[in-house]
Enzyme design. Structure first.
Site, PDB file in Angstrom:
ATOM      1  N   HIS A 196      12.802   5.461   3.122  1.00  0.00           N
ATOM      2  CA  HIS A 196      12.001   4.247   2.907  1.00  0.00           C
ATOM      3  C   HIS A 196      11.616   3.999   1.455  1.00  0.00           C
ATOM      4  O   HIS A 196      11.036   2.978   1.139  1.00  0.00           O
ATOM      5  CB  HIS A 196      10.740   4.283   3.765  1.00  0.00           C
TER       6      HIS A 196
HETATM    7  C1  UD1 Z   1       3.934   2.958   1.877  1.00  0.00           C
HETATM    8  C2  UD1 Z   1       3.404   3.808   0.714  1.00  0.00           C
HETATM    9  C3  UD1 Z   1       4.226   5.078   0.628  1.00  0.00           C
HETATM   10  C4  UD1 Z   1       4.290   5.807   1.945  1.00  0.00           C
HETATM   11  C5  UD1 Z   1       4.786   4.840   3.022  1.00  0.00           C
HETATM   12  C6  UD1 Z   1       4.835   5.478   4.387  1.00  0.00           C
HETATM   13  C7  UD1 Z   1       2.463   2.557  -1.201  1.00  0.00           C
HETATM   14  C8  UD1 Z   1       2.721   2.079  -2.576  1.00  0.00           C
HETATM   15  N1  UD1 Z   1       3.511   3.116  -0.550  1.00  0.00           N
HETATM   16  O1  UD1 Z   1       5.248   2.565   1.551  1.00  0.00           O
HETATM   17  O2  UD1 Z   1       3.638   5.935  -0.335  1.00  0.00           O
HETATM   18  O3  UD1 Z   1       5.189   6.893   1.841  1.00  0.00           O
HETATM   19  O4  UD1 Z   1       3.899   3.715   3.054  1.00  0.00           O
HETATM   20  O5  UD1 Z   1       5.457   4.618   5.307  1.00  0.00           O
HETATM   21  O6  UD1 Z   1       1.356   2.434  -0.721  1.00  0.00           O
HETATM   22  N2  UD1 Z   1       6.286  -3.406   6.771  1.00  0.00           N
HETATM   23  C9  UD1 Z   1       6.351  -3.898   8.057  1.00  0.00           C
HETATM   24  N3  UD1 Z   1       5.430  -3.465   8.964  1.00  0.00           N
HETATM   25  C10 UD1 Z   1       4.445  -2.573   8.646  1.00  0.00           C
HETATM   26  C11 UD1 Z   1       4.387  -2.090   7.343  1.00  0.00           C
HETATM   27  C12 UD1 Z   1       5.303  -2.506   6.411  1.00  0.00           C
HETATM   28  O7  UD1 Z   1       7.206  -4.700   8.383  1.00  0.00           O
HETATM   29  O8  UD1 Z   1       3.651  -2.217   9.536  1.00  0.00           O
HETATM   30  C13 UD1 Z   1       7.307  -3.829   5.789  1.00  0.00           C
HETATM   31  C14 UD1 Z   1       6.919  -5.037   4.983  1.00  0.00           C
HETATM   32  O9  UD1 Z   1       8.057  -5.787   4.743  1.00  0.00           O
HETATM   33  C15 UD1 Z   1       6.449  -4.425   3.681  1.00  0.00           C
HETATM   34  C16 UD1 Z   1       7.348  -3.206   3.551  1.00  0.00           C
HETATM   35  O10 UD1 Z   1       7.544  -2.768   4.889  1.00  0.00           O
HETATM   36  O11 UD1 Z   1       6.530  -5.296   2.616  1.00  0.00           O
HETATM   37  C17 UD1 Z   1       6.778  -2.104   2.720  1.00  0.00           C
HETATM   38  O12 UD1 Z   1       5.486  -1.723   3.190  1.00  0.00           O
HETATM   39  P1  UD1 Z   1       4.421  -1.093   2.149  1.00  0.00           P
HETATM   40  O13 UD1 Z   1       3.204  -0.682   2.883  1.00  0.00           O
HETATM   41  O14 UD1 Z   1       4.259  -1.993   0.980  1.00  0.00           O
HETATM   42  O15 UD1 Z   1       5.176   0.150   1.564  1.00  0.00           O
HETATM   43  P2  UD1 Z   1       5.939   1.337   2.287  1.00  0.00           P
HETATM   44  O16 UD1 Z   1       7.348   1.277   1.848  1.00  0.00           O
HETATM   45  O17 UD1 Z   1       5.661   1.402   3.760  1.00  0.00           O
END
Ligand code: UD1
Length: 345
Positions: A196
């Site tokens: 991820h």
């Molecule tokens: C985040 C953390 C990372 C952690 C990871 C665990 C930061 C900077 N990063 O990364 O350290 O290892 O979580 O999973 O805080 N999305 C969904 N549904 C959700 C959540 C996210 O569709 O419930 C999608 C969205 O398109 C979003 C993308 O995933 O923009 C990224 O989510 P985000 O929370 O920004 O970062 P992670 O890659 O999950």
């Protein structure tokens, strides 16, 4: 003592479980869920499966650019802290939710207790590295998982309030093992993979290369797909059906994820937490990164870093690690030690 814990992303729900248990009858604990992760299987499933209390506050911040996401969290957290007037704020790890909570609390002169302090990848391109460094520098108590983490803090001049307590995620693995919660899967031989990180998933050719490499391994790969990776596969026109050696499954609950890992022949990951879980369960781990903050797992080749050239994946997965250390990152009592320290703060 009233303590507010800030959670928001998947790994924080896991870390919060042992802390919540250790607080019972000792600390008045309230929880703020920022809503950074919001899908059922990225959030609610953990509370249900582990029997955790519902958060006291749900901020529903959702996904956005880093600045906007962190700012939205801060505005709402500030209001709650002003009203609740807690004696301390607990933050976990290195996500945007961690930083938002730490910044707001420290500016209100509320002590910040950082669980999983002192980790460093020394790669400032990772948003997590920025979150970690900043959070550590505004924290009153820094709970580290290892000597190396404590030494990292010392090099940055942080020596006051540093306590090496072990890793809180180990508490949970020990709990799951002691309570025999792992599920008995009858699966064919497979590797388990998770991916991820932006540097593996946000670039078309990189994501294609990693998936092609997994697809050509000599064993089937079971792959719980993170929403970021899933979205990018769709944007880059990477059709799931094309990867016939990979079984894509939805993100798993805590116990199911660990069960998949324990029954696998090895792990390929870019996750921080899963490098440790593989180590504790004595599974070979290949980390698709150029560096790791969990450097102790690399000792004896139990965890191997691979990034540019993935052609040796097959070979590395079957190379057995040496000098496995049962005591790595503590003995599973980190949460008890943290609560005692907070009480005596
Ligand atoms: C985040 C953390 C990372 C952690 C990871 C665990 C930061 C900077 N990063 O990364 O350290 O290892 O979580 O999973 O805080 N999305 C969904 N549904 C959700 C959540 C996210 O569709 O419930 C999608 C969205 O398109 C979003 C993308 O995933 O923009 C990224 O989510 P985000 O929370 O920004 O970062 P992670 O890659 O999950």
């Amino acid at each position: 003592m009233k303590i507010i814990a800030i959670i928001g992303a998947r790994p924080q729900f896991i870390k919060h479980f042992p802390f919540e248990k250790a607080c019972v009858d000792r600390l008045d604990l309230k929880t703020i869920h920022t809503g950074q992760h919001y899908d059922e299987n990225m959030s609610a499933i953990f509370f249900k499966q582990l029997g955790m209390r519902k958060p006291d506050y749900m901020l529903n911040v959702g996904s956005d650019n880093h600045g906007a996401q962190t700012a939205k969290m801060m505005v709402q957290i500030e209001k709650i802290l002003l009203e609740e007037k807690p004696n301390g704020v607990v933050v976990y790890g290195d996500t945007n939710s961690t930083l938002a909570g730490a910044l707001v609390a420290s500016k209100l002169h509320i002590p910040v207790f950082h669980i999983e302090a002192g980790l460093r990848s020394f790669n400032k391109k990772m948003p997590e590295e920025i979150n970690r460094v900043l959070t550590d520098h505004v924290s009153s108590c820094l709970f580290t998982p290892s000597k190396i983490a404590s030494a990292n803090l010392e090099k940055e001049g942080l020596v006051e309030g540093v306590y090496e307590v072990g890793d809180i995620m180990k508490d949970l693995v020990v709990y799951v093992e002691e309570n025999e919660l792992l599920k008995p899967f009858k699966e064919e031989s497979y590797y388990y993979a998770t991916l991820h990180r932006p540097y593996n998933t946000d670039d078309d050719s990189r994501l294609r290369y990693v998936l092609d490499s997994l697809n050509s391994l000599n064993k089937k790969v079971v792959f719980p797909i993170h929403p970021r990776t899933k979205n990018n596969m769709s944007v880059f026109d990477l059709n799931i059906e094309k990867f016939t050696n990979i079984e894509f499954i939805s993100p798993q609950s805590y116990i199911d994820n660990l069960s998949y890992l324990v029954h696998s022949e090895g792990l390929i990951t870019d996750s921080g937490g899963m490098q440790k879980e593989a180590y504790w369960l004595n599974k070979k781990c290949i980390t698709l990164r150029t560096e790791t903050e969990w450097v102790e797992t690399l000792i004896g080749g139990n965890n191997i870093l691979l990034f540019n050239d993935l052609s040796t994946l097959d070979k590395e997965l079957v190379t057995v690690g040496e000098n496995w250390n049962e005591e790595l990152y503590g003995d599973g009592t980190a949460s008890e030690k943290i609560v005692s320290r907070i009480l005596s703060y």
